[in-house]
Structure formats: structure tokens, C-alpha cells
Scaffold this motif. Structure first.
Motif, mmCIF file in Angstrom:
data_model
loop_
_atom_site.group_PDB
_atom_site.id
_atom_site.type_symbol
_atom_site.label_atom_id
_atom_site.label_comp_id
_atom_site.label_asym_id
_atom_site.label_seq_id
_atom_site.Cartn_x
_atom_site.Cartn_y
_atom_site.Cartn_z
ATOM 1 N N PHE A 52 -0.967 2.950 2.175
ATOM 2 C CA PHE A 52 -1.003 4.330 1.703
ATOM 3 C C PHE A 52 -0.843 5.244 2.914
ATOM 4 C CE2 PHE A 52 -3.452 1.938 -1.365
ATOM 5 C CZ PHE A 52 -3.152 2.514 -2.592
ATOM 6 N N SER A 53 -0.265 6.425 2.703
ATOM 7 C CA SER A 53 -0.127 7.358 3.813
ATOM 8 C C SER A 53 -0.011 8.791 3.325
ATOM 9 C CB SER A 53 1.106 7.015 4.658
ATOM 10 O OG SER A 53 1.216 7.907 5.756
ATOM 11 N N LYS A 54 -0.482 9.712 4.183
ATOM 12 C CA LYS A 54 -0.311 11.132 3.902
ATOM 13 C C LYS A 54 1.105 11.597 4.272
ATOM 14 C CE LYS A 54 -4.292 12.509 2.268
ATOM 15 N NZ LYS A 54 -4.368 13.143 0.926
ATOM 16 N N THR A 55 1.825 10.779 5.028
ATOM 17 C CA THR A 55 3.238 11.050 5.251
ATOM 18 C C THR A 55 4.031 10.395 4.121
ATOM 19 O OG1 THR A 55 3.493 9.083 6.631
ATOM 20 C CG2 THR A 55 2.971 11.136 7.755
ATOM 21 N N ILE A 56 5.280 10.725 3.999
ATOM 22 C CA ILE A 56 6.093 10.143 2.927
ATOM 23 C C ILE A 56 6.616 8.786 3.376
ATOM 24 C CG2 ILE A 56 8.169 10.408 1.526
ATOM 25 C CD1 ILE A 56 7.792 13.407 1.632
ATOM 26 N N ILE A 57 6.205 7.741 2.659
ATOM 27 C CA ILE A 57 6.689 6.386 2.935
ATOM 28 C C ILE A 57 7.311 5.823 1.671
ATOM 29 C CG2 ILE A 57 5.195 5.830 4.879
ATOM 30 C CD1 ILE A 57 3.216 4.535 2.960
ATOM 31 N N PRO A 58 8.405 5.051 1.798
ATOM 32 C CA PRO A 58 9.084 4.703 3.030
ATOM 33 C C PRO A 58 9.931 5.869 3.571
ATOM 34 C CG PRO A 58 10.357 3.888 1.181
ATOM 35 C CD PRO A 58 9.093 4.482 0.608
ATOM 36 N N THR A 59 10.236 5.792 4.862
ATOM 37 C CA THR A 59 11.178 6.742 5.450
ATOM 38 C C THR A 59 12.571 6.494 4.878
ATOM 39 O OG1 THR A 59 9.923 6.898 7.506
ATOM 40 C CG2 THR A 59 12.268 7.463 7.612
ATOM 41 N N ALA A 109 -15.656 -5.723 -6.278
ATOM 42 C CA ALA A 109 -14.914 -4.957 -5.270
ATOM 43 C C ALA A 109 -15.678 -3.709 -4.863
ATOM 44 C CB ALA A 109 -13.534 -4.591 -5.805
ATOM 45 N N LEU A 110 -16.244 -2.996 -5.848
ATOM 46 C CA LEU A 110 -16.996 -1.789 -5.526
ATOM 47 C C LEU A 110 -18.268 -2.148 -4.764
ATOM 48 C CD1 LEU A 110 -17.078 1.257 -5.746
ATOM 49 C CD2 LEU A 110 -18.253 1.031 -7.943
ATOM 50 N N TYR A 133 -7.885 3.561 9.396
ATOM 51 C CA TYR A 133 -6.981 4.440 8.660
ATOM 52 C C TYR A 133 -7.713 5.410 7.731
ATOM 53 C CZ TYR A 133 -3.674 0.948 10.309
ATOM 54 O OH TYR A 133 -2.945 0.104 11.096
ATOM 55 N N GLU A 134 -8.998 5.180 7.472
ATOM 56 C CA GLU A 134 -9.722 6.107 6.606
ATOM 57 C C GLU A 134 -10.492 7.156 7.399
ATOM 58 O OE1 GLU A 134 -13.446 4.747 4.568
ATOM 59 O OE2 GLU A 134 -12.838 2.781 5.284
ATOM 60 N N LYS A 135 -10.486 7.037 8.719
ATOM 61 C CA LYS A 135 -11.153 8.051 9.536
ATOM 62 C C LYS A 135 -10.444 9.397 9.379
ATOM 63 C CE LYS A 135 -12.888 4.632 12.809
ATOM 64 N NZ LYS A 135 -12.774 4.027 14.156
ATOM 65 N N ARG A 172 -9.672 0.857 3.290
ATOM 66 C CA ARG A 172 -10.722 -0.116 3.602
ATOM 67 C C ARG A 172 -10.508 -1.402 2.795
ATOM 68 N NH1 ARG A 172 -17.057 1.473 3.408
ATOM 69 N NH2 ARG A 172 -16.094 3.364 4.285
ATOM 70 N N PHE A 173 -10.101 -1.256 1.547
ATOM 71 C CA PHE A 173 -9.834 -2.437 0.726
ATOM 72 C C PHE A 173 -8.679 -3.248 1.306
ATOM 73 C CE2 PHE A 173 -11.729 0.401 -2.552
ATOM 74 C CZ PHE A 173 -12.775 -0.422 -2.962
ATOM 75 N N LEU A 174 -7.570 -2.577 1.597
ATOM 76 C CA LEU A 174 -6.390 -3.282 2.078
ATOM 77 C C LEU A 174 -6.633 -3.948 3.423
ATOM 78 C CD1 LEU A 174 -3.391 -0.945 1.161
ATOM 79 C CD2 LEU A 174 -4.305 -2.894 -0.099
ATOM 80 N N GLU A 175 -7.303 -3.248 4.314
ATOM 81 C CA GLU A 175 -7.527 -3.794 5.644
ATOM 82 C C GLU A 175 -8.406 -5.041 5.600
ATOM 83 O OE1 GLU A 175 -9.730 -1.782 9.139
ATOM 84 O OE2 GLU A 175 -7.631 -1.204 9.385
ATOM 85 N N ASN A 176 -9.197 -5.174 4.531
ATOM 86 C CA ASN A 176 -10.077 -6.331 4.402
ATOM 87 C C ASN A 176 -9.579 -7.352 3.378
ATOM 88 O OD1 ASN A 176 -12.722 -5.867 6.083
ATOM 89 N ND2 ASN A 176 -12.145 -3.868 5.250
#
Length: 274
Positions: A167-174, A203-204, A215-217, A227-231
């Protein structure tokens, strides 16, 4: 026992809009609007219930007077996710699926909630969350909006099974060659995330014992779902259709109330009777 529990985190205190759950939007209190949507979904699904989770007796009193299930949660909860989990822990029976329906989202399309439930019944994943596969017109609109509000609007990359990759606040994919992409593809390759979540109980529960993702900082992406994806947990993306309506998002200011009332005036109220 309810297999599905819809939790509506509803905090009275708000820096920009104090007491917002009880503020009327086109004549109806915001928390009642959200509760009515949850109640409608519960009627359409077996073993499904909902509860308003709050830290304020005024909201509890309002819910009691309007026959809305509610529960007091800790005033130490720092987010809607924490309040959701606090409410879940207070349940006698553990639900299998928990939907976090924020109490400041009075125009959440009920059919999106149903799409999430249907996806849960069909696929195995830890988290279910919706997205919109953007048309080229919608992509152009998002790109334009990023010029003035660069951190508003989240996009997501998916694998071949529609599980989230990032996930990203930028537009992905470029899109490196926009003209060629528009020539070759009917739709843009961009999917915009809608911030609604349905969690498997495990999961919760696990979320709060996992280390925070970089990435959630808030000085990087500020996206808690990373946090889910990274783990290594699986997030299933549920592609949805707004059916011609405008998605309103959360209400955090008096300007947002005006905006939401304009949406109601333009599109009408949801039909919660059929």
C-alpha cells in the motif's frame, strides 16, 4: 453465537468536531446512521450482530434510547482499531469475523460491507478490505488531486489472486509511458484503497503483539495495514463498485458535514429496506 461482529468505534471527543457522533446529518445523528447500515447488513446475514463501541456515557444513553446495541470501552484506546479490539475482547463468544465500521463514516455503502462478507465466505485470508479498480478518468482525477493533497488517497498493488502486495500514499504502480498504457489497457493499472477492514479474529488479536512496521510510522507512509504485510499475514483485496455514488469517507469537520449532506441531496439516502 455471532460468527460476524460489526464494531462501530465511536469516540465523543474530537479536536475539530466535539461530540460528532451525536451531531445530526440531514436530520439524523451520525452514530444512528452508521448503526442503521450495520443493522441492515446483520438482517441479511445469519449469525451477524453489531455494537457501538464508545468511551462516553452520552453515546451509551443515546444508543439505549434508540435500541442500538452499545458497549463502554477504555478511554485509553488511541485508535478505532484499538477500540474495536477492546469491544471484541468484552464479548462472551469470539466472533470469527470482525468488521471495523468507523462511527464517523455515515455514508458507507452497505453493499461494500456485504462484498467483504461474501469474500470472507469464499476465500481464506487474515484481513479483507475493499478497493476500486480505477478507470482512466478516475486515475486522472486522483493524479490531479495529489497535486494539492499529496497524502490523501491510498493505492494498492495486488498479486494475481488479488492479495495485497503493498500500500502507498503515492500512486502505485508507476506508469512510465502513460500514452501507451492508455492505448493498451481498458482500465488503469491503479487500485485505490477504501479504508474499511474485516479481520479474522486471530489476525486482529495478533496485530497488537506484532512490532510496528516502518511503513506505518507517521513520518513515512503512515499506513497501519502495512504491519500485517510486513509480518506475512494475507490481506485479500475486495474489488468493489460504488454503483455511481460518490464515496464520502470520514467526517472530521463542519465542512465535512456540509459535504456529506450535499452527497445525500445529490444521490438520496440508501435503501435499507430491501
Amino acid at each position: 453465537m455471532s460468527k460476524i461482529l460489526i464494531v462501530i468505534p465511536s469516540r465523543y471527543q474530537s479536536t475539530r468536531l466535539p461530540g460528532k457522533p451525536l451531531i445530526k446529518i440531514s436530520g439524523t445523528e451520525m452514530v444512528k446512521r452508521v448503526a442503521d447500515i450495520a443493522g441492515y447488513i446483520c438482517k441479511k446475514n445469519e449469525s451477524c450482530s453489531y455494537v457501538v463501541a464508545t468511551d462516553d456515557s452520552r453515546i451509551i444513553d443515546f444508543c439505549r434510547n434508540n435500541s442500538i446495541p452499545s458497549i463502554i470501552t477504555s478511554d485509553a484506546c488511541k485508535s478505532g482499531t484499538e477500540r474495536c479490539w477492546d469491544a471484541v475482547k468484552k464479548q462472551v463468544d469470539k466472533p470469527e469475523l470482525i468488521i471495523n465500521l468507523q462511527g464517523d463514516n455515515p455514508l458507507c455503502p452497505p453493499y461494500i460491507l456485504q462484498d467483504m462478507i461474501d469474500s470472507w465466505k469464499k476465500y481464506k485470508a487474515d484481513v479483507f478490505t475493499p478497493c476500486i479498480h480505477l478507470s482512466w478518468t478516475e486515475y486522472d482525477r486522483l493524479k490531479k488531486s495529489k497535486e494539492t493533497t499529496p497524502y490523501s488517497g491510498t493505492t494498492v498493488l495486488v498479486d494475481k489472486n488479488d492479495n495485497a502486495l503493498a500500500f502507498s500514499k503515492t500512486i502505485i504502480p508507476t506508469i512510465r509511458k502513460i500514452d501507451k498504457a492508455k492505448e493498451m489497457l481498458i482500465k488503469s493499472p491503479v487500485r485505490q484503497h477504501i479504508g474499511l477492514y474485516a479481520y479474522a479474529y486471530s489476525a486482529l488479536e495478533q496485530y497488537f503483539s506484532l512490532p510496528q512496521s516502518d511503513y506505518e510510522k507517521d513520518f513515512i507512509e503512515g499506513l497501519e495495514q502495512m504491519r500485517f504485510l510486513e509480518n506475512g499475514l494475507k490481506i485479500k483485496m475486495v474489488e468493489v463498485n460504488l454503483k455511481g455514488r460518490e464515496f464520502s469517507g470520514g467526517v472530521d469537520s463542519s465542512e465535512d458535514i456540509t459535504r456529506v449532506e450535499e452527497i445525500i441531496k445529490k444521490y438520496g439516502e440508501f435503501d435499507l429496506t430491501s
